[in-house]
Each structure stands twice: as C-alpha cells, then as structure tokens.
Scaffold this active site. Sequence first.
Site, short mmCIF file in Angstrom:
data_model
loop_
_atom_site.label_atom_id
_atom_site.label_comp_id
_atom_site.label_asym_id
_atom_site.label_seq_id
_atom_site.Cartn_x
_atom_site.Cartn_y
_atom_site.Cartn_z
N HIS A 13 23.88 -20.52 25.27
CA HIS A 13 24.23 -20.29 23.85
C HIS A 13 25.55 -20.98 23.56
O HIS A 13 26.62 -20.47 23.90
CB HIS A 13 24.36 -18.78 23.58
N HIS A 15 27.83 -23.52 20.66
CA HIS A 15 28.02 -24.21 19.37
C HIS A 15 28.79 -25.49 19.61
O HIS A 15 29.91 -25.44 20.12
CB HIS A 15 28.81 -23.33 18.39
N LEU A 16 28.21 -26.62 19.22
CA LEU A 16 28.92 -27.91 19.39
C LEU A 16 29.35 -28.51 18.06
O LEU A 16 30.05 -29.52 18.06
CB LEU A 16 28.03 -28.91 20.14
N ASN A 41 23.25 -23.84 13.73
CA ASN A 41 23.84 -23.40 12.44
C ASN A 41 24.86 -24.40 11.91
O ASN A 41 26.01 -24.10 11.67
CB ASN A 41 24.46 -21.99 12.58
N LYS A 99 15.93 -20.17 16.64
CA LYS A 99 17.01 -19.20 16.49
C LYS A 99 16.84 -18.37 15.21
O LYS A 99 16.62 -18.93 14.14
CB LYS A 99 18.33 -19.96 16.42
N HIS A 136 20.18 -13.49 16.93
CA HIS A 136 21.47 -12.89 16.57
C HIS A 136 21.12 -11.48 16.07
O HIS A 136 20.66 -11.31 14.95
CB HIS A 136 22.18 -13.71 15.48
N HIS A 174 24.23 -12.72 22.97
CA HIS A 174 25.55 -12.07 22.92
C HIS A 174 25.41 -10.56 22.71
O HIS A 174 25.83 -10.01 21.70
CB HIS A 174 26.48 -12.69 21.87
N ASP A 247 28.51 -18.43 23.75
CA ASP A 247 28.74 -18.38 22.30
C ASP A 247 30.07 -19.05 21.96
O ASP A 247 30.71 -18.68 20.98
CB ASP A 247 28.69 -16.95 21.76
N HIS A 251 36.45 -23.37 15.90
CA HIS A 251 36.82 -23.50 14.49
C HIS A 251 38.20 -24.14 14.45
O HIS A 251 39.01 -23.92 15.36
CB HIS A 251 36.93 -22.11 13.83
N ALA A 263 34.74 -16.19 12.23
CA ALA A 263 34.33 -15.54 13.48
C ALA A 263 33.98 -16.59 14.51
O ALA A 263 33.30 -17.57 14.20
CB ALA A 263 33.13 -14.65 13.22
O1 DOR Z 1 31.43 -15.39 16.17
C1 DOR Z 1 30.49 -16.11 15.92
N1 DOR Z 1 30.65 -17.41 15.60
N2 DOR Z 1 29.25 -15.59 15.94
C2 DOR Z 1 28.19 -16.30 15.53
O2 DOR Z 1 27.12 -15.77 15.56
C3 DOR Z 1 28.35 -17.66 15.00
C4 DOR Z 1 29.54 -18.29 15.51
C5 DOR Z 1 29.92 -19.55 14.77
O3 DOR Z 1 29.04 -20.36 14.47
O4 DOR Z 1 31.12 -19.74 14.52
ZN ZN Z 2 26.61 -18.11 18.40
#
Ligand code: DOR
Ligand code: ZN
Length: 345
Positions: A13, A15-16, A41, A99, A136, A174, A247, A251, A263
């Site tokens: 899991h 995020h790139l 996403n 997803k 999720h 998660h 996860d 950011h 988040a």
């Molecule tokens: O904390 C999170 N950040 N939870 C998620 O499900 C998405 C992720 C994000 O894409 O920043």
């Molecule tokens: Zn995630």
Amino acid sequence: MDTLTLPRPDDWHLHLRDGALLEAVAPQAAAVFSRAIIMPNLQPPVTTVEQAAAYRQRILAALPAGSTFEPLMTLYLTDNTPPEEIARAAASGFVHAVKLYPAGATTHSDAGVTDLLLCYDALAAMEEHGLPLLIHGERTGPELDIFERETAFIDDVLQPLLDRHPRLRVVLEHVTTAEGAELVTGDDPRLAGTFTPQHLLYNRNDLLVGGLKPHYYCMPILKREADREALLEAATSGHPRVFLGTDSAPHPQGAKESACGCAGCYTAPIALSLYAEAFEAAGALGRLADFAGRNGPAFYGLPVNQETVTLERAPLEVPASYPGGDAPVVPLRAGETLAWRLRQP
Ligand code: DOR
Ligand code: ZN
C-alpha cells in the site's frame, strides 16, 4: 539479535503521487522495496486500465537507471466502473487489484463509491476474475465519530459485502482497531489485512497530547492504546494473511503544517526501520521476514523476492525533510535517530 536478513520487502500500500513529487519520492521507495501496490487516488483518479498503463510508465520513468522496482497498479473503483473494465484489468498483467475509497473518507476520495450496491456488477466481475478489492475501511457521514468510522464500516458495510460476494477476495488496508485486527486474523481465507508502521507504534495521544503533531495525522486516524496493542499482536502473530503496507503518503510540508492539514504520514524511506522497532518491542523480530517479504506475495499469487536485504542495529538519523520536487516533504520521526537501518550494498 543485531542483524536480520529478509527477502527484499514489498509494500502492499503505497502512494507515489504524480509529477515532480512522483519524481522525488519514487526513487526513495524503490531504494527499499522490490514491488509496491500503487494507490490510484490521483487527481483525476486512475479509473481505467489505459490510465493505469500511462501512470505505470510515468512511475518507471521516475526510477533511477537500473532500478528493478515493479509498480503493481490498481484501479480506483467508482459508482460507474463497468464490469468490462474489470475484465480488462484482470487481463492486463499489470493491474493487480481494485481500490475502494468510500466517497469522502480521505484524500482525493470525492470520486469514490457512494453506495456499494451500485458496484454489484463490477464486484461480481472481480469475483469471477480473482481480482482483490483493497478497502479503505471507513464509513463516512457527518453523524459518525471519526474514531468509530472503521468499526462502523466493518459492521455495516464489510460484513454485508462479504455476504453478497462470497468469492470476493478482500484486503482491509491500514487496519487501525482491535475489531479490524480480530477480523483479519480470523479464519476467513478471503480476507487479509495490511498494517502501517504508525499504527503499530503510536496511539492518538501521540498525535494530540502536548501539542498537535500534524505529521502523525493520517486516515484512518490513530486510535486508542488498546487498539495499538491489538494491531501489534496481530501484525506479529505469524498469521499468513497479515502483511506490510506502509500507506506512505507524501504531502508538501506546507499542506501538512497548516490550519487545515492533509492526512498522510511519509514513511517509505524509513519504513523498514520503523517496522523493526515495532516488531522488536513485541519480541517478534523473527516474524518480520514473513510479514514484510512472504505473506503479501502468497496472497497476491506472486513469487517471493529472491534478493535479500539486511537490517542492522545501527543509528539512522532521519532527516528534517526530504526533497519533494516543488516543496520539501517532512517524514514521520523527522530529526530523530532510529535504532535499525538497512545495510547499504
Ligand atoms: O492518511 C491518508 N493519506 N490516508 C489515506 O487514505 C490517503 C492518504 C493520502 O492519499 O494522502
Ligand atoms: Zn493510503
């Protein structure tokens, strides 16, 4: 034990992102992991096999020369995903899962599912083709307390979903509650769970007591200490269907350190050190290799990596931030020293 050798781990899991941020973080993930399930996403979300193929190429282009990192792509389920798209995904060879973001649950989930009944045909196609649904697991709605969203999802959404689709394979991602931990370590072979480093190491006091710490803020939010203990017990239990999913969600610094902060915890470069810390605290370092390197491939029907990595007990200084393309990205534990690090080749 001062060193630990394990199969090069995979992240189930991750995020790139895209653009400059992708170019900055993809090499950092590829330095640790062999393969990763890539979250869809983006804005707009990756809803078609064609978009997933293009995103996969952008990821491969962002890797250092000679990298063998393999992005395992996913599709973002919507109210309108056609069953034909699921069939195309299963035939593609590079899309490994679909997803589910309940609409409004987290970052970039506006295009997510409003009612799973609308997805009946797509889910039936996933059953037919053996494509897992990655969830999720939070029920949304203004009336729901943020700390109760996961348990509400399990009771009100997940159980009925499993009843409606008896052949659907599901990863509850998660996992953050004792209820979730109990569910995924049960005997239902359709169900697996991933665990993040932050949910194994921290509870909501770490986020909120003594000042608000935005880099500990993620969704699902950190829960009570009793939940954390149950998660650690599940992750270190040796159960074959629990595995690593960071996860890791970068950011820009300003979007985290903000009056309305995003988040997501950025952990990819230090994730193995964090998991080692958690497993050692539980007296279970010997189980890290299955969690990080073997259980995930078994669930996804992929080979275990032949290459190995070695963790050594030696100080790792976590930088204050990493370059993130347009703006720095602050990791979890920025500026701290961790006890375990990956031995450099
Ligand atoms: O904390 C999170 N950040 N939870 C998620 O499900 C998405 C992720 C994000 O894409 O920043
Ligand atoms: Zn995630």
